[in-house]
Design a protein around this motif. Structure first.
Motif, PDB file in Angstrom:
ATOM      1  N   MET A   1       0.820  -1.196   0.000  1.00  0.00           N
ATOM      2  CA  MET A   1       0.000   0.000   0.000  1.00  0.00           C
ATOM      3  C   MET A   1       0.862   1.257   0.000  1.00  0.00           C
ATOM      4  O   MET A   1       0.530   2.235  -0.648  1.00  0.00           O
ATOM      5  N   GLN A   2       1.968   1.218   0.727  1.00  0.00           N
ATOM      6  CA  GLN A   2       2.860   2.385   0.776  1.00  0.00           C
ATOM      7  C   GLN A   2       3.466   2.665  -0.592  1.00  0.00           C
ATOM      8  O   GLN A   2       3.646   3.821  -0.963  1.00  0.00           O
ATOM      9  N   ASN A   3       3.783   1.608  -1.347  1.00  0.00           N
ATOM     10  CA  ASN A   3       4.348   1.784  -2.680  1.00  0.00           C
ATOM     11  C   ASN A   3       3.349   2.464  -3.601  1.00  0.00           C
ATOM     12  O   ASN A   3       3.717   3.326  -4.395  1.00  0.00           O
ATOM     13  N   PHE A   4       2.092   2.062  -3.496  1.00  0.00           N
ATOM     14  CA  PHE A   4       1.038   2.652  -4.305  1.00  0.00           C
ATOM     15  C   PHE A   4       0.890   4.138  -3.982  1.00  0.00           C
ATOM     16  O   PHE A   4       0.794   4.978  -4.883  1.00  0.00           O
ATOM     17  N   LEU A   5       0.882   4.471  -2.702  1.00  0.00           N
ATOM     18  CA  LEU A   5       0.733   5.870  -2.308  1.00  0.00           C
ATOM     19  C   LEU A   5       1.933   6.705  -2.738  1.00  0.00           C
ATOM     20  O   LEU A   5       1.779   7.882  -3.086  1.00  0.00           O
ATOM     21  N   LEU A   6       3.110   6.114  -2.745  1.00  0.00           N
ATOM     22  CA  LEU A   6       4.299   6.820  -3.217  1.00  0.00           C
ATOM     23  C   LEU A   6       4.171   7.163  -4.695  1.00  0.00           C
ATOM     24  O   LEU A   6       4.419   8.306  -5.101  1.00  0.00           O
ATOM     25  N   ILE A   7       3.750   6.208  -5.502  1.00  0.00           N
ATOM     26  CA  ILE A   7       3.603   6.442  -6.943  1.00  0.00           C
ATOM     27  C   ILE A   7       2.503   7.471  -7.212  1.00  0.00           C
ATOM     28  O   ILE A   7       2.670   8.365  -8.038  1.00  0.00           O
ATOM     29  N   VAL A   8       1.384   7.368  -6.525  1.00  0.00           N
ATOM     30  CA  VAL A   8       0.285   8.311  -6.730  1.00  0.00           C
ATOM     31  C   VAL A   8       0.688   9.717  -6.278  1.00  0.00           C
ATOM     32  O   VAL A   8       0.382  10.709  -6.949  1.00  0.00           O
ATOM     33  N   GLY A   9       1.387   9.819  -5.169  1.00  0.00           N
ATOM     34  CA  GLY A   9       1.864  11.117  -4.706  1.00  0.00           C
ATOM     35  C   GLY A   9       2.851  11.743  -5.682  1.00  0.00           C
ATOM     36  O   GLY A   9       2.783  12.945  -5.975  1.00  0.00           O
ATOM     37  N   LEU A  10       3.774  10.956  -6.196  1.00  0.00           N
ATOM     38  CA  LEU A  10       4.715  11.464  -7.197  1.00  0.00           C
ATOM     39  C   LEU A  10       3.990  11.872  -8.480  1.00  0.00           C
ATOM     40  O   LEU A  10       4.369  12.854  -9.125  1.00  0.00           O
ATOM     41  N   ALA A  11       2.956  11.120  -8.845  1.00  0.00           N
ATOM     42  CA  ALA A  11       2.184  11.463 -10.045  1.00  0.00           C
ATOM     43  C   ALA A  11       1.470  12.799  -9.864  1.00  0.00           C
ATOM     44  O   ALA A  11       1.460  13.628 -10.779  1.00  0.00           O
ATOM     45  N   ALA A  12       0.881  13.027  -8.707  1.00  0.00           N
ATOM     46  CA  ALA A  12       0.192  14.293  -8.451  1.00  0.00           C
ATOM     47  C   ALA A  12       1.178  15.460  -8.459  1.00  0.00           C
ATOM     48  O   ALA A  12       0.883  16.532  -9.002  1.00  0.00           O
ATOM     49  N   LEU A  13       2.340  15.259  -7.891  1.00  0.00           N
ATOM     50  CA  LEU A  13       3.362  16.304  -7.887  1.00  0.00           C
ATOM     51  C   LEU A  13       3.879  16.575  -9.296  1.00  0.00           C
ATOM     52  O   LEU A  13       3.974  17.731  -9.729  1.00  0.00           O
ATOM     53  N   ALA A  14       4.203  15.521 -10.037  1.00  0.00           N
ATOM     54  CA  ALA A  14       4.747  15.679 -11.382  1.00  0.00           C
ATOM     55  C   ALA A  14       3.717  16.270 -12.342  1.00  0.00           C
ATOM     56  O   ALA A  14       4.079  17.027 -13.248  1.00  0.00           O
ATOM     57  N   ALA A  15       2.460  15.947 -12.174  1.00  0.00           N
ATOM     58  CA  ALA A  15       1.429  16.464 -13.075  1.00  0.00           C
ATOM     59  C   ALA A  15       1.235  17.965 -12.901  1.00  0.00           C
ATOM     60  O   ALA A  15       0.919  18.668 -13.867  1.00  0.00           O
ATOM     61  N   ASN A  16       1.431  18.478 -11.712  1.00  0.00           N
ATOM     62  CA  ASN A  16       1.233  19.904 -11.459  1.00  0.00           C
ATOM     63  C   ASN A  16       2.491  20.731 -11.675  1.00  0.00           C
ATOM     64  O   ASN A  16       2.423  21.953 -11.769  1.00  0.00           O
ATOM     65  N   LEU A  17       3.620  20.100 -11.756  1.00  0.00           N
ATOM     66  CA  LEU A  17       4.889  20.802 -11.892  1.00  0.00           C
ATOM     67  C   LEU A  17       4.954  21.740 -13.096  1.00  0.00           C
ATOM     68  O   LEU A  17       5.428  22.868 -12.955  1.00  0.00           O
ATOM     69  N   PRO A  18       4.481  21.359 -14.285  1.00  0.00           N
ATOM     70  CA  PRO A  18       4.578  22.287 -15.424  1.00  0.00           C
ATOM     71  C   PRO A  18       3.794  23.581 -15.245  1.00  0.00           C
ATOM     72  O   PRO A  18       4.127  24.596 -15.849  1.00  0.00           O
ATOM     73  N   PHE A  19       2.774  23.570 -14.420  1.00  0.00           N
ATOM     74  CA  PHE A  19       1.924  24.747 -14.270  1.00  0.00           C
ATOM     75  C   PHE A  19       2.384  25.680 -13.148  1.00  0.00           C
ATOM     76  O   PHE A  19       1.938  26.814 -13.078  1.00  0.00           O
ATOM     77  N   PHE A  20       3.261  25.223 -12.296  1.00  0.00           N
ATOM     78  CA  PHE A  20       3.707  26.051 -11.189  1.00  0.00           C
ATOM     79  C   PHE A  20       5.070  26.681 -11.413  1.00  0.00           C
ATOM     80  O   PHE A  20       5.545  27.430 -10.571  1.00  0.00           O
ATOM     81  N   SER A  21       5.709  26.394 -12.527  1.00  0.00           N
ATOM     82  CA  SER A  21       7.046  26.918 -12.779  1.00  0.00           C
ATOM     83  C   SER A  21       7.142  27.474 -14.191  1.00  0.00           C
ATOM     84  O   SER A  21       6.604  26.902 -15.130  1.00  0.00           O
ATOM     85  N   GLU A  22       7.832  28.596 -14.335  1.00  0.00           N
ATOM     86  CA  GLU A  22       8.078  29.173 -15.652  1.00  0.00           C
ATOM     87  C   GLU A  22       9.353  28.608 -16.282  1.00  0.00           C
ATOM     88  O   GLU A  22       9.658  28.899 -17.424  1.00  0.00           O
ATOM     89  N   LYS A  23      10.100  27.832 -15.522  1.00  0.00           N
ATOM     90  CA  LYS A  23      11.305  27.203 -16.053  1.00  0.00           C
ATOM     91  C   LYS A  23      10.947  25.846 -16.645  1.00  0.00           C
ATOM     92  O   LYS A  23      10.027  25.182 -16.185  1.00  0.00           O
ATOM     93  N   MET A  24      11.695  25.435 -17.653  1.00  0.00           N
ATOM     94  CA  MET A  24      11.463  24.125 -18.265  1.00  0.00           C
ATOM     95  C   MET A  24      11.982  23.058 -17.323  1.00  0.00           C
ATOM     96  O   MET A  24      13.167  23.063 -16.970  1.00  0.00           O
ATOM     97  N   PHE A  25      11.122  22.161 -16.883  1.00  0.00           N
ATOM     98  CA  PHE A  25      11.433  21.104 -15.919  1.00  0.00           C
ATOM     99  C   PHE A  25      11.995  21.677 -14.613  1.00  0.00           C
ATOM    100  O   PHE A  25      12.774  21.035 -13.932  1.00  0.00           O
ATOM    101  N   CYS A  26      11.636  22.895 -14.290  1.00  0.00           N
ATOM    102  CA  CYS A  26      12.055  23.610 -13.071  1.00  0.00           C
ATOM    103  C   CYS A  26      13.559  23.865 -13.014  1.00  0.00           C
ATOM    104  O   CYS A  26      14.080  24.187 -11.954  1.00  0.00           O
TER     105      CYS A  26
END
Length: 99
Positions: A1-26
């Motif tokens: 279960m912890q592995n699943f939550l790690l992947i989902v948490g990373l997915a949520a972070l990575a999906a929002n990253l392009p919209f919160f930064s003006e730099k390419m890949f931050c």
């Protein structure tokens, strides 16, 4: 279960990253003042591919990897885009232009 939550948490972070930064890949500063939407979509696709590679590597360390067909990748990309919704709303609906 912890592995699943790690992947989902990373997915949520990575999906929002392009919209919160003006730099390419931050990391890389853009010449333009704002990053165009097309580059944000490209960055979203690359981050999805990186996360899929990480998940594949993580699964291979735990158990034999199950082969997947195209519907699996289409549905996980759709879920990745749904995770990006808060960043999209913040960038294009809540923020005032020029901020």
């Amino acid at each position: 279960m912890q592995n699943f939550l790690l992947i989902v948490g990373l997915a949520a972070l990575a999906a929002n990253l392009p919209f919160f930064s003006e730099k390419m890949f931050c990391f890389w500063k853009m010449k333009a003042a704002t990053k165009p939407f097309s580059l944000r979509l490209l960055e979203l696709g690359v981050l999805y591919a990186l996360l899929a590679g990480f998940a594949y590597f993580f699964e291979s360390r735990i158990s034999p990897v199950h082969s997947q067909n195209w519907p699996f990748y289409v549905s996980t990309f759709a879920l990745f885009v749904v995770f990006a919704w808060p960043g999209f709303v913040w960038r294009y609906f809540w923020r005032k232009p020029g901020i």
